[in-house]
Design a protein around this motif. Sequence first.
Motif, PDB file in Angstrom:
ATOM      1  N   THR A 288       0.845  -1.187   0.000  1.00 18.41           N
ATOM      2  CA  THR A 288       0.000   0.000   0.000  1.00 18.41           C
ATOM      3  C   THR A 288       0.879   1.235   0.000  1.00 18.41           C
ATOM      4  O   THR A 288       1.823   1.347   0.788  1.00 18.41           O
ATOM      5  N   LEU A 289       0.580   2.154  -0.904  1.00 13.26           N
ATOM      6  CA  LEU A 289       1.290   3.432  -0.968  1.00 13.26           C
ATOM      7  C   LEU A 289       0.626   4.475  -0.073  1.00 13.26           C
ATOM      8  O   LEU A 289       1.053   5.621  -0.047  1.00 13.26           O
ATOM      9  N   ARG A 290      -0.419   4.062   0.648  1.00 12.21           N
ATOM     10  CA  ARG A 290      -1.130   4.894   1.623  1.00 12.21           C
ATOM     11  C   ARG A 290      -1.670   6.185   0.986  1.00 12.21           C
ATOM     12  O   ARG A 290      -1.315   7.296   1.367  1.00 12.21           O
ATOM     13  N   PRO A 291      -2.545   6.025  -0.003  1.00 14.27           N
ATOM     14  CA  PRO A 291      -3.041   7.196  -0.731  1.00 14.27           C
ATOM     15  C   PRO A 291      -3.831   8.173   0.130  1.00 14.27           C
ATOM     16  O   PRO A 291      -3.849   9.371  -0.158  1.00 14.27           O
ATOM     17  N   GLU A 292      -4.493   7.670   1.187  1.00 12.05           N
ATOM     18  CA  GLU A 292      -5.241   8.592   2.047  1.00 12.05           C
ATOM     19  C   GLU A 292      -4.302   9.592   2.713  1.00 12.05           C
ATOM     20  O   GLU A 292      -4.601  10.796   2.789  1.00 12.05           O
ATOM     21  N   VAL A 293      -3.160   9.109   3.196  1.00 18.61           N
ATOM     22  CA  VAL A 293      -2.194   9.992   3.849  1.00 18.61           C
ATOM     23  C   VAL A 293      -1.588  10.949   2.828  1.00 18.61           C
ATOM     24  O   VAL A 293      -1.390  12.147   3.103  1.00 18.61           O
ATOM     25  N   ILE A 294      -1.300  10.447   1.631  1.00 16.70           N
ATOM     26  CA  ILE A 294      -0.741  11.299   0.579  1.00 16.70           C
ATOM     27  C   ILE A 294      -1.725  12.397   0.202  1.00 16.70           C
ATOM     28  O   ILE A 294      -1.354  13.573   0.070  1.00 16.70           O
ATOM     29  N   GLY A 295      -3.000  12.044   0.029  1.00 12.04           N
ATOM     30  CA  GLY A 295      -4.001  13.038  -0.349  1.00 12.04           C
ATOM     31  C   GLY A 295      -4.162  14.124   0.684  1.00 12.04           C
ATOM     32  O   GLY A 295      -4.211  15.324   0.354  1.00 12.04           O
ATOM     33  N   GLU A 296      -4.234  13.740   1.951  1.00 14.45           N
ATOM     34  CA  GLU A 296      -4.391  14.737   3.008  1.00 14.45           C
ATOM     35  C   GLU A 296      -3.150  15.617   3.124  1.00 14.45           C
ATOM     36  O   GLU A 296      -3.251  16.846   3.296  1.00 14.45           O
ATOM     37  N   SER A 297      -1.971  15.021   3.017  1.00 15.08           N
ATOM     38  CA  SER A 297      -0.735  15.787   3.104  1.00 15.08           C
ATOM     39  C   SER A 297      -0.611  16.766   1.944  1.00 15.08           C
ATOM     40  O   SER A 297      -0.151  17.908   2.120  1.00 15.08           O
ATOM     41  N   ALA A 298      -1.018  16.344   0.750  1.00  7.89           N
ATOM     42  CA  ALA A 298      -0.948  17.226  -0.414  1.00  7.89           C
ATOM     43  C   ALA A 298      -1.881  18.420  -0.252  1.00  7.89           C
ATOM     44  O   ALA A 298      -1.516  19.560  -0.576  1.00  7.89           O
ATOM     45  N   VAL A 299      -3.081  18.175   0.247  1.00  9.77           N
ATOM     46  CA  VAL A 299      -4.011  19.286   0.484  1.00  9.77           C
ATOM     47  C   VAL A 299      -3.456  20.230   1.541  1.00  9.77           C
ATOM     48  O   VAL A 299      -3.503  21.462   1.387  1.00  9.77           O
ATOM     49  N   ASP A 300      -2.930  19.686   2.640  1.00  8.00           N
ATOM     50  CA  ASP A 300      -2.338  20.522   3.680  1.00  8.00           C
ATOM     51  C   ASP A 300      -1.245  21.423   3.108  1.00  8.00           C
ATOM     52  O   ASP A 300      -1.162  22.613   3.426  1.00  8.00           O
ATOM     53  N   SER A 301      -0.396  20.854   2.261  1.00  7.80           N
ATOM     54  CA  SER A 301       0.709  21.615   1.685  1.00  7.80           C
ATOM     55  C   SER A 301       0.207  22.708   0.754  1.00  7.80           C
ATOM     56  O   SER A 301       0.727  23.835   0.745  1.00  7.80           O
ATOM     57  N   LEU A 302      -0.817  22.393  -0.044  1.00  7.15           N
ATOM     58  CA  LEU A 302      -1.346  23.381  -0.973  1.00  7.15           C
ATOM     59  C   LEU A 302      -2.028  24.524  -0.226  1.00  7.15           C
ATOM     60  O   LEU A 302      -1.855  25.699  -0.576  1.00  7.15           O
ATOM     61  N   VAL A 303      -2.789  24.196   0.806  1.00  3.30           N
ATOM     62  CA  VAL A 303      -3.439  25.246   1.604  1.00  3.30           C
ATOM     63  C   VAL A 303      -2.381  26.124   2.278  1.00  3.30           C
ATOM     64  O   VAL A 303      -2.536  27.346   2.364  1.00  3.30           O
ATOM     65  N   ALA A 304      -1.296  25.507   2.730  1.00  2.67           N
ATOM     66  CA  ALA A 304      -0.217  26.289   3.337  1.00  2.67           C
ATOM     67  C   ALA A 304       0.385  27.267   2.337  1.00  2.67           C
ATOM     68  O   ALA A 304       0.694  28.416   2.674  1.00  2.67           O
ATOM     69  N   LEU A 305       0.554  26.837   1.087  1.00  5.52           N
ATOM     70  CA  LEU A 305       1.072  27.730   0.053  1.00  5.52           C
ATOM     71  C   LEU A 305       0.132  28.904  -0.184  1.00  5.52           C
ATOM     72  O   LEU A 305       0.569  30.021  -0.479  1.00  5.52           O
ATOM     73  N   LEU A 306      -1.165  28.642  -0.058  1.00  2.06           N
ATOM     74  CA  LEU A 306      -2.157  29.674  -0.330  1.00  2.06           C
ATOM     75  C   LEU A 306      -2.342  30.644   0.831  1.00  2.06           C
ATOM     76  O   LEU A 306      -2.584  31.836   0.619  1.00  2.06           O
ATOM     77  N   GLU A 307      -2.221  30.141   2.053  1.00  2.00           N
ATOM     78  CA  GLU A 307      -2.633  30.945   3.203  1.00  2.00           C
ATOM     79  C   GLU A 307      -1.497  31.450   4.075  1.00  2.00           C
ATOM     80  O   GLU A 307      -1.673  32.430   4.804  1.00  2.00           O
TER      81      GLU A 307
END
Length: 341
Positions: A288-307
């Motif tokens: 398992t590449l753990r896509p749930e963790v990857i998806g949440e981490s990617a969103v967190d990073s993108l929101v950080a870039l925005l805010e």
Amino acid sequence: MPGPGPTIADIARAAEVSTATVSHALGGTGRVGESTRRRVREVAAALGYSARRGPRTRTLGLAVTTYAGSAWNYVEIAYFSRLLTAATAAAHARGYALTVLPADRGAEPLWHTLAVDGMLLLDSPAGDPVLRALRARGLPVVFDGRPPDPRPGDVWVDNDHEATTREVLDHLAASGARRIALHSAYGREHYTQAVTSAHARWCAERGTAPMVVPFDPEDGAGHAFDAVFATPGGERPDAVYCVYDPGGRQVLAAAARHGLRIPRDLRLVCASEDPSYAAGEPAVSTVTLRPEVIGESAVDSLVALLESPQGAPPGQRTVPAALAVRTSSLAVRTSARRGSV
């Protein structure tokens, strides 16, 4: 109605730099010093700048661009389905909508006008036209998978494919495999290249030639394995590591056709998020590449870039993969090899 929002010229005046410097700083291009790049991005964030030259939409976009322009339904793949669910939940929890784009929109002008504040790109290949359009707009981008040519400010979320591949190959070798084939070499994204290269290095360290069986998503019967499974003696692979989700089912079909018993004659591991592999007979070992963790981490990073004025620090966020060992890759007892139970 809200006004049109700040422009690049407004940011240039506030940051006391040229408009070209602003474009380079926001797009990650050109030779801009890190302190200048940071100051421009801080000014842009403070002014509420969005690359679409309007007020923030509080909307994130998501696209799988490995085969952009091809009408394939990536939502049917368990990895993408689970990542999308997690990314949507993460975006909503942070007050953003998430727009998921179909795969066959890669060549359209959509990417130059799409009303989003930032994008998540999954499996972006070399020469990605979607990425080129997003960079030209200065939109923040976070990648699932290492971008082919990362720039200094790029952010991506990925697994350590070298370490994962070695763990799988070491496990198969420890269970008795001596000739391990890799079912790969289809996609152009970093994941495929990283796993294939790691397999080649592992084989070279042991003085064996790498065996790569080409994957074809349409090859449901696994005919790609007919030639290698028919090879006599020690040249036939006694284990297979499948890089793509459907690969395990293709190997099972081919093995049945050639009278190979799993794991007695052939051991099998497949990178997949599909729970049906665990329920089959035999139960198939999966990564398992753990896509749930990857998806949440990617969103967190993108929101950080925005805010955040500082944004997300550049580079990779590493999510450890996990090998679930089941019957298909276990060592077979000597007594079982002789025909006894």
